[in-house]
Design a protein around this motif. Structure first.
Motif, PDB file in Angstrom:
ATOM      1  N   GLU A  82      -7.260  -3.764   7.037  1.00 35.75           N
ATOM      2  CA  GLU A  82      -6.805  -4.183   8.376  1.00 35.75           C
ATOM      3  C   GLU A  82      -5.308  -4.434   8.388  1.00 35.75           C
ATOM      4  N   ARG A  83      -4.684  -3.906   9.460  1.00 37.31           N
ATOM      5  CA  ARG A  83      -3.301  -4.240   9.791  1.00 37.31           C
ATOM      6  C   ARG A  83      -3.373  -5.077  11.071  1.00 37.31           C
ATOM      7  N   SER A  84      -3.090  -6.386  10.975  1.00 36.87           N
ATOM      8  CA  SER A  84      -3.279  -7.284  12.111  1.00 36.87           C
ATOM      9  C   SER A  84      -2.286  -7.001  13.226  1.00 36.87           C
ATOM     10  N   ASN A  85      -1.083  -6.559  12.866  1.00 37.95           N
ATOM     11  CA  ASN A  85      -0.085  -6.226  13.870  1.00 37.95           C
ATOM     12  C   ASN A  85       0.428  -4.826  13.534  1.00 37.95           C
ATOM     13  N   LYS A  86       0.100  -3.897  14.389  1.00 40.23           N
ATOM     14  CA  LYS A  86       0.402  -2.514  14.082  1.00 40.23           C
ATOM     15  C   LYS A  86       1.882  -2.200  14.141  1.00 40.23           C
ATOM     16  N   HIS A  87       2.703  -3.160  14.609  1.00 38.16           N
ATOM     17  CA  HIS A  87       4.153  -2.958  14.627  1.00 38.16           C
ATOM     18  C   HIS A  87       4.824  -3.558  13.392  1.00 38.16           C
ATOM     19  N   ILE A  88       4.054  -4.262  12.561  1.00 45.40           N
ATOM     20  CA  ILE A  88       4.608  -4.858  11.345  1.00 45.40           C
ATOM     21  C   ILE A  88       4.443  -3.860  10.199  1.00 45.40           C
ATOM     22  N   ILE A  89       5.515  -3.589   9.492  1.00 48.73           N
ATOM     23  CA  ILE A  89       5.437  -2.612   8.395  1.00 48.73           C
ATOM     24  C   ILE A  89       5.500  -3.271   7.031  1.00 48.73           C
ATOM     25  N   HIS A  90       5.688  -4.588   6.980  1.00 43.85           N
ATOM     26  CA  HIS A  90       5.739  -5.275   5.696  1.00 43.85           C
ATOM     27  C   HIS A  90       4.488  -6.124   5.527  1.00 43.85           C
ATOM     28  N   CYS A  91       4.101  -6.309   4.244  1.00 48.11           N
ATOM     29  CA  CYS A  91       2.891  -7.080   3.973  1.00 48.11           C
ATOM     30  C   CYS A  91       3.103  -8.549   4.293  1.00 48.11           C
ATOM     31  N   ILE A 111       1.074  -0.841   4.221  1.00 47.15           N
ATOM     32  CA  ILE A 111      -0.083  -1.511   4.809  1.00 47.15           C
ATOM     33  C   ILE A 111      -1.093  -0.437   5.224  1.00 47.15           C
ATOM     34  N   PHE A 112      -2.391  -0.747   5.030  1.00 46.46           N
ATOM     35  CA  PHE A 112      -3.430   0.227   5.341  1.00 46.46           C
ATOM     36  C   PHE A 112      -4.463  -0.390   6.293  1.00 46.46           C
ATOM     37  N   ASP A 113      -5.023   0.475   7.174  1.00 48.34           N
ATOM     38  CA  ASP A 113      -6.010   0.043   8.165  1.00 48.34           C
ATOM     39  C   ASP A 113      -7.090   1.120   8.244  1.00 48.34           C
ATOM     40  N   ASP A 114      -8.379   0.696   8.238  1.00 43.62           N
ATOM     41  CA  ASP A 114      -9.460   1.680   8.193  1.00 43.62           C
ATOM     42  C   ASP A 114      -9.593   2.474   9.484  1.00 43.62           C
ATOM     43  N   ASP A 115      -8.986   2.010  10.559  1.00 48.22           N
ATOM     44  CA  ASP A 115      -9.063   2.740  11.827  1.00 48.22           C
ATOM     45  C   ASP A 115      -7.863   3.651  12.052  1.00 48.22           C
ATOM     46  N   LEU A 116      -6.884   3.633  11.145  1.00 48.13           N
ATOM     47  CA  LEU A 116      -5.670   4.417  11.330  1.00 48.13           C
ATOM     48  C   LEU A 116      -5.548   5.481  10.250  1.00 48.13           C
ATOM     49  N   ASP A 117      -5.030   6.618  10.617  1.00 47.30           N
ATOM     50  CA  ASP A 117      -4.647   7.634   9.636  1.00 47.30           C
ATOM     51  C   ASP A 117      -3.166   7.413   9.332  1.00 47.30           C
ATOM     52  N   GLU A 118      -2.880   6.905   8.132  1.00 48.22           N
ATOM     53  CA  GLU A 118      -1.500   6.535   7.808  1.00 48.22           C
ATOM     54  C   GLU A 118      -0.567   7.739   7.726  1.00 48.22           C
ATOM     55  N   GLY A 119      -1.115   8.952   7.531  1.00 47.94           N
ATOM     56  CA  GLY A 119      -0.268  10.141   7.521  1.00 47.94           C
ATOM     57  C   GLY A 119       0.634  10.196   6.296  1.00 47.94           C
ATOM     58  N   SER A 120       1.904  10.533   6.529  1.00 43.96           N
ATOM     59  CA  SER A 120       2.867  10.687   5.429  1.00 43.96           C
ATOM     60  C   SER A 120       4.099   9.838   5.694  1.00 43.96           C
ATOM     61  N   TYR A 121       4.556   9.132   4.670  1.00 45.30           N
ATOM     62  CA  TYR A 121       5.776   8.330   4.769  1.00 45.30           C
ATOM     63  C   TYR A 121       6.321   8.120   3.368  1.00 45.30           C
ATOM     64  N   ASP A 122       7.583   7.720   3.256  1.00 43.47           N
ATOM     65  CA  ASP A 122       8.200   7.550   1.947  1.00 43.47           C
ATOM     66  C   ASP A 122       9.158   6.375   1.967  1.00 43.47           C
ATOM     67  N   GLY A 123       9.765   6.114   0.813  1.00 44.16           N
ATOM     68  CA  GLY A 123      10.711   5.025   0.678  1.00 44.16           C
ATOM     69  C   GLY A 123      11.287   5.000  -0.735  1.00 44.16           C
ATOM     70  N   SER A 124      12.166   4.036  -1.006  1.00 40.08           N
ATOM     71  CA  SER A 124      12.777   3.928  -2.328  1.00 40.08           C
ATOM     72  C   SER A 124      13.128   2.477  -2.606  1.00 40.08           C
ATOM     73  N   THR A 125      13.372   2.163  -3.886  1.00 43.72           N
ATOM     74  CA  THR A 125      13.758   0.818  -4.294  1.00 43.72           C
ATOM     75  C   THR A 125      15.260   0.782  -4.554  1.00 43.72           C
ATOM     76  N   ALA A 126      15.759  -0.412  -4.825  1.00 43.72           N
ATOM     77  CA  ALA A 126      17.193  -0.572  -5.076  1.00 43.72           C
ATOM     78  C   ALA A 126      17.631   0.180  -6.329  1.00 43.72           C
ATOM     79  N   ASN A 127      16.723   0.375  -7.292  1.00 44.55           N
ATOM     80  CA  ASN A 127      17.044   1.085  -8.538  1.00 44.55           C
ATOM     81  C   ASN A 127      16.832   2.587  -8.431  1.00 44.55           C
ATOM     82  N   GLY A 128      16.546   3.079  -7.246  1.00 39.10           N
ATOM     83  CA  GLY A 128      16.427   4.509  -7.049  1.00 39.10           C
ATOM     84  C   GLY A 128      15.049   5.077  -7.291  1.00 39.10           C
TER      85      GLY A 128
END
Length: 773
Positions: A82-91, A111-128
Motif C-alpha cells: 500500500e501507498r497511502s498517499n499516491k503523491h508521496i514518493i519517499h517511504c 514505494i509499491f502498491d498492489d493496485d498500481l503498476d509501478e512501470g519503469s523508473y530510475d535513480g542514483s545515490t550520492a556515490n554514483g
C-alpha cells in the motif's frame, strides 16, 4: 573461467555469481536466508516483512579491477502492498517500501502498491550508484493471499569510483519496510545475478596483457601433472620464474615448486584430503575434506581448483606439502599483481610480500582459515618484480592474477636447458655464476660474451656453435678452442685476437647456443645424442674434422638467449632459502624469528647441501643418501659414509656388503680413494673432503658378490679406478657394480644471505635424434 597461462583480452561483461535458490544448498552463504515456493514464482528467497524477519544478506567475491559491478534481480511484490498517499514518493510510516544496501550504501528502490503498476523508473545515490526498476507483469493475483501480486526487475550498477568493492568483496542486503507483516503482504527475491563490467575501448588492440596463472599448463601449453616440478615453465611465454624453498623441502634441481592435483589428493601412499577440491560438502562434491571448505563457510572451496603449487616435503614419489617454506615468483618485467589464492591455511598466519621496482616492500597478511579453506588475497599493486608467499605450516598456492605492461623491454635472462642425463660435473651455470653476458639484443640477433666457471678449470677442448647471422656463409657459426693447458676459468672466450664478442641469429625469439667440452679425461661425462651443426669452412664441422663427441669424456650443454631484450634491465634476484624473516614495520616478532632461523640454518643446510648427480645407469635405486654432512667450514666438509643397500631390514649372516670405495680430494688436498670391505648396514666411516670453488665431489663405487643389488641397466661392465681396487685383490664381477657421484656444498646454503645473481634454469628436453663419436 580458468586460464592455463594463456593471455586473455579485455572481457566487457563477465558473470561472477548467480543465485536461483533452487536445490538443497541454495541458501548457503546467505545470512537470515529463507526460501519459499509457489508454482507461479518457483523457489525464491523469502518471504520477508520487517515485523517478521531480519533482512537477508550475502557477501560476494567480485573482481576489484572491474569498472562496474551490476546486481540484477527479480523482486516479488506479494499481496496487499500500500501507498497511502499516491503523491508521496519517499517511504514513511504509512508507505510500503524496499531498499537494497550495497556495502552499506543505501539504495531506495521505491514505494509499491498492489493496485498500481509501478512501470519503469530510475535513480542514483550520492556515490554514483545507479538503479532502475521495471515491472515485468501487471498487478494480478498470482498466489498466497487474495490481493494482487506483481513481479519487477531491478538493476543496480555500482561504479568503481564509489570505492564499494575495492577489497574484492560486495555485501548485498535486501530490506523490506512495510506497515503490516505477512501473511498480509511480504517480499520475495529471485534470480540474483552479479556481473563484472569492463570498459574495453581503451585496451590496446594487439597487446592482451592479463593472465591468470593457474598451473594447469606450462607457458607453451604442455599439460602439467603431479609428477612435475616447475621453475622456468612460464619464463619463455611471460618472463615468470617460480621458486620454492623451505626446511626439509626437496626438488630434483634445487628450489623448484611441485604441482599438486587437487582432484586426486588421496593417492595411494599419500593421503592429503586437506588439499582436495571441491570440498565433499559442496553442491558438486569433490575430494576435499575439512569443515572450513564446505558450502556455507566464509572460505568455502566449492569450485574445482585443479592443479595447485606446493613446497614439496622431502624426496617422495608423490606430492606432499611441506610444513613451512616459501613460494616465490620473479618477473623479468615489472607487472601488476591483482590477487593470490591460498588453500588449506590451517596452522599459523603469515603474509605475502610484494617487492616493487623502486625497492618498496609491502606485506599482505593472510588468515588461518582452517582445513580445506580457500582464501583470496587482494593485492592490486603495480611495478612488482618479485612476490614471496611465506607458509608457516602446510598450504598451497592456487592461482595468481597478473597483468603485464605492453611495449616494455624485457630483462635479458639466459636459460640453460635441462636434459634427462646430467653432465657428471653439473650444469654450466649455477645459482651464483652466469656464464653469459648479453651485450645487445634485437629481434634478429644477440651479441654476447661467454665464459665458464672456476670449477671447470680443466676444460682444454671446447666447441661452441649457433645459427649464423651470415646465412650466405653457413647455417651455423662454429668456434673451437683447444689447448693442453686449458681455457682459463671466469675469462671470456675470444673469437679472435682482441675480440671476445659473438653474434648469434634469433629464431622464434631466442638464440640457441650449443657447447661441447671436456678435459681429455673421464671427469666430464654426458651420454646424449647431439645434432650435427653445419658450419663454415666448406660445410665441414670445425674445418676438416667431424665432431668427435664421446660421452665418456665430454659434456654437452645448451642455452637460450632472449632476443629483443634490454641488457640494462636487471632481472630480479633469485630467492635464497629461508628468507622468511624480515624486519618490516608492524612485524614485532621479526627479530626473534631471525635469531631462530640463524640457529637452525646450519643443521637444516646439511639436508639440502648434498646432491646426487647421475653418471651411470645403475639398477640400484637410492631413497636416502649414503653420505651425510657432519660439518661445513667453507674449506672442508666432514662426511659420514653408511652402507644402506644390504641387510638393513633382514640382517643375518649374509647381510654384509662386499665393499664400497670412496674417491675424493682428501684433507691434504690430494686425490684419494679409500675402500671399505665387508660392511654391515649402518655407519662405515667418516671422511674429510677439501673444497674447491665452494663445492667438493665424492664418487662412490659399490660391489656385492653375493647378490644382484648392483649393475647397469644395459648390463654393461663398470670400470672402477685402479687407485680404488689396487690393494684389494680381485675387484669382482664388473657387471655387479654401481657408481654414484655426489656434489656437496662447502658452506651452509640456508645461512647465506640473499645476493643479486642471475640463475639460468631450464626444462627437461630429450628430442635429439643422432649420436656421433
Amino acid at each position: 573461467t580458468k586460464l592455463s597461462g594463456n593471455m586473455i583480452t579485455c572481457t566487457p561483461e563477465r558473470e561472477i555469481a548467480l543465485d536461483t535458490f533452487e536445490g538443497p544448498s541454495a541458501l548457503d552463504n546467505w545470512v537470515n536466508g529463507a526460501s519459499n515456493n509457489h508454482s507461479n514464482f518457483t523457489t525464491f528467497l523469502g518471504r520477508f516483512a520487517n515485523e517478521t524477519s531480519a533482512s537477508p544478506f550475502k557477501i560476494y567475491d567480485v573482481p576489484a579491477d572491474a569498472d562496474n559491478i551490476c546486481v540484477e534481480l527479480d523482486f516479488y511484490e506479494i499481496d496487499a502492498w500500500e501507498r497511502s498517499n499516491k503523491h508521496i514518493i519517499h517511504c514513511g510510516d504509512t508507505n510500503d517500501c524496499v531498499f537494497m544496501y550495497v556495502d552499506g550504501e543505501k539504495v531506495n528502490l521505491g514505494i509499491f502498491d498492489d493496485d498500481l503498476d509501478e512501470g519503469s523508473y530510475d535513480g542514483s545515490t550520492a556515490n554514483g550508484v545507479y538503479w532502475i526498476v521495471e515491472s515485468l507483469t501487471p498487478p494480478r493475483d498470482m498466489g498466497f493471499g487474495k490481493a494482487n501480486d506483481q513481479k519487477h526487475k531491478i538493476k543496480v550498477t555500482i561504479p568503481k569510483s564509489s570505492g564499494l568493492f575495492d577489497d574484492g568483496k560486495l555485501k548485498v542486503e535486501l530490506e523490506t519496510l512495510v506497515t503490516a507483516g505477512a501473511p498480509h503482504l511480504s517480499s520475495g527475491w529471485d534470480n540474483i545475478r552479479l556481473t563484472a563490467l569492463k570498459d574495453c575501448s581503451n585496451e590496446p588492440d594487439e597487446c592482451p596483457n592479463c593472465v591468470v596463472l593457474d598451473f594447469e599448463t606450462a607457458g607453451d601449453g604442455t599439460a602439467l601433472t603431479s609428477l612435475n616440478y616447475v621453475r622456468d615453465e612460464w619464463y619463455h611465454a611471460y618472463g615468470i620464474r617460480v621458486f620454492a624453498t623451505g626446511p626439509g623441502a626437496f626438488s630434483p634441481d634445487g628450489n623448484q615448486a611441485r604441482i599438486f592435483d587437487t582432484t586426486n589428493p588421496a593417492t595411494t601412499g599419500n593421503s592429503d584430503p586437506d588439499l582436495g577440491s571441491p570440498n565433499v560438502d559442496c553442491p558438486t562434491p569433490g575430494s576435499g575434506v575439512g569443515l572450513n571448505g564446505a558450502q556455507g563457510s566464509e572460505y568455502s572451496n566449492c569450485v574445482g581448483l585443479g592443479n595447485v603449487l606446493i613446497v614439496q616435503e622431502a624426496n617422495k614419489e608423490l606430492p606432499a606439502d611441506n610444513v613451512g617454506g616459501n613460494i616465490t615468483l620473479t618477473f623479468a618485467n615489472p607487472v601488476k599483481i591483482e590477487q593470490v589464492g591460498l588453500l588449506d591455511i590451517d596452522e599459523l598466519p603469515e603474509a605475502i610480500y610484494i617487492y616493487q621496482k623502486d625497492g618498496t616492500v609491502t606485506s599482505f597478511p593472510y588468515v588461518v582459515a582452517g582445513h580445506n579453506s580457500l582464501q583470496r588475497i587482494v593485492i592490486n599493486l603495480f611495478d612488482v618484480v618479485r612476490m614471496e608467499t611465506i607458509f608457516k605450516g602446510s598450504g598451497a598456492m592456487t592461482d595468481v592474477g597478473i597483468c603485464f605492461t605492453c611495449n616494455e623491454p624485457t630483462g635479458c635472462l639466459p636459460m640453460e636447458e635441462k636434459f634427462e642425463d646430467e653432465c657428471s660435473m653439473g650444469q654450466f651455470s649455477d645459482d651464483t655464476f652466469d656464464p653469459f653476458e648479453i651485450v645487445s639484443s634485437s629481434d634478429d640477433e644477440v651479441t654476447f660474451k661467454v665464459k665458464h666457471r672456476p670449477s671447470f678449470y680443466s676444460l682444454s677442448n671446447i666447441e661452441m656453435w649457433y645459427v649464423n647471422p651470415d646465412e650466405a656463409q653457413s647455417k651455423h657459426y662454429c668456434w673451437e678452442y683447444e689447448s693442453s693447458t686449458g681455457q682459463l676459468p671466469n675469462m671470456p672466450y675470444t673469437k679472435s685476437v682482441g675480440v671476445d664478442e659473438f653474434k648469434a641469429k634469433c629464431e622464434d625469439g631466442w638464440a640457441k647456443i650449443s657447447i661441447a667440452a671436456g678435459d681429455g679425461s673421464t671427469t666430464f661425462q654426458r651420454q646424449i645424442d647431439i645434432e650435427e651443426p653445419y658450419c663454415q669452412n666448406n660445410g665441414n664441422l670445425f674445418g676438416d674434422d667431424m665432431l668427435q663427441y664421446n660421452g665418456l669424456k665430454r659434456c654437452y650443454w645448451e642455452f637460450l638467449l632472449p632476443c629483443n631484450c634490454d641488457p640494462s634491465v636487471d632481472p630480479p634476484e633469485i630467492p635464497v632459502a629461508h628468507t622468511t624473516t624480515r624486519l618490516l614495520e608492524g612485524a614485532a616478532d621479526g627479530a626473534q624469528d631471525l635469531l631462530d632461523a640463524a640457529g637452525k640454518c646450519a643443521d637444516e643446510s646439511k639436508e639440502v647441501d648434498i646432491k646426487r648427480v647421475q653418471v651411470d645407469k645403475c639398477t640400484a635405486t637410492v631413497d636416502e643418501s649414503p653420505l651425510k654432512i657432519l660439518s661445513q667450514d667453507k674449506n672442508t666438509v666432514e662426511l659420514s659414509l653408511s652402507q644402506i643397500w644390504k641387510g638393513c631390514n633382514e640382517g643375518g649372516a649374509n647381510s654384509k656388503l662386499s665393499w664400497i670405495a670412496a674417491d675424493y680430494v682428501g684433507a691434504d688436498g690430494e686425490l684419494a680413494c679409500t675402500m671399505f670391505n665387508d660392511l654391515e648396514c649402518g655407519l662405515a666411516s667418516t671422511l674429510t673432503a677439501t673444497c674447491q670453488d665452494g663445492t667438493t665431489v665424492v664418487d662412490l663405487y659399490t660391489y656385492d658378490s653375493e647378490s644382484d643389488i648392483f649393475g647397469q641397466t644395459d648390463e654393461a661392465p663398470l670400470v672402477v679406478p685402479l687407485a680404488c681396487i689396487g690393494g684389494a685383490g680381485s675387484s669382482g664381477d664388473a657387471t655387479k657394480k654401481c657408481h654414484y657421484r655426489y656434489v656437496i656444498q662447502c658452506e651452509p646454503s640456508l645461512c647465506v644471505s640473499p645476493k643479486p645473481a642471475r640463475r639460468l634454469g631450464g626444462k627437461d628436453k630429450s628430442f635429439w635424434s643422432s649420436f656421433f663419436y
